[in-house]
Write a protein that holds these residues in place. Sequence first.
Motif: not given
Length: 131
Positions: A98-102, A23-26, A18-20, A107-108
């Motif tokens: 879209v960027g948050a999704f990808f 951070f990826g979504a951010t 979840p943290a990864a 990150g996951g």
Amino acid sequence: MNERGARVRGRIAAVSLPAAMSFGATAGIAVGLLLGSLVGALLDYLAGAILAWQRQLSFTTGVDERLLPFGDTIPVLHAVQDLWFLVVPVVALLAAIVGAFFGALTGGLLATIYNRSSLRAPVVIEVDEPQ
């Protein structure tokens, strides 16, 4: 051991999924907002350029603007150009979503790959001694 405390060496055993992903979504939101703003501004600029070209071509050839290329989209192009203050933020927000999704997926995926691999990242932690 140094004057500040003891050093502990170790390896990262696992990365929180979840943290990864958060951070990826951010990171995806930040990149999406930047690129979306640029794309929105480019869309507005292109709408104005096409309208100017249509106007000039219609004047030069004497043909009605509706019969030229992009003739059917003139009202849409006028709306995009007139409502630039809405077009740019909306495109930026869509790109951020879209960027948050990808970013979350990336990150996951990277956290999962790291957790499943046998390689571990070394870390050094300095522990302060109580005073």
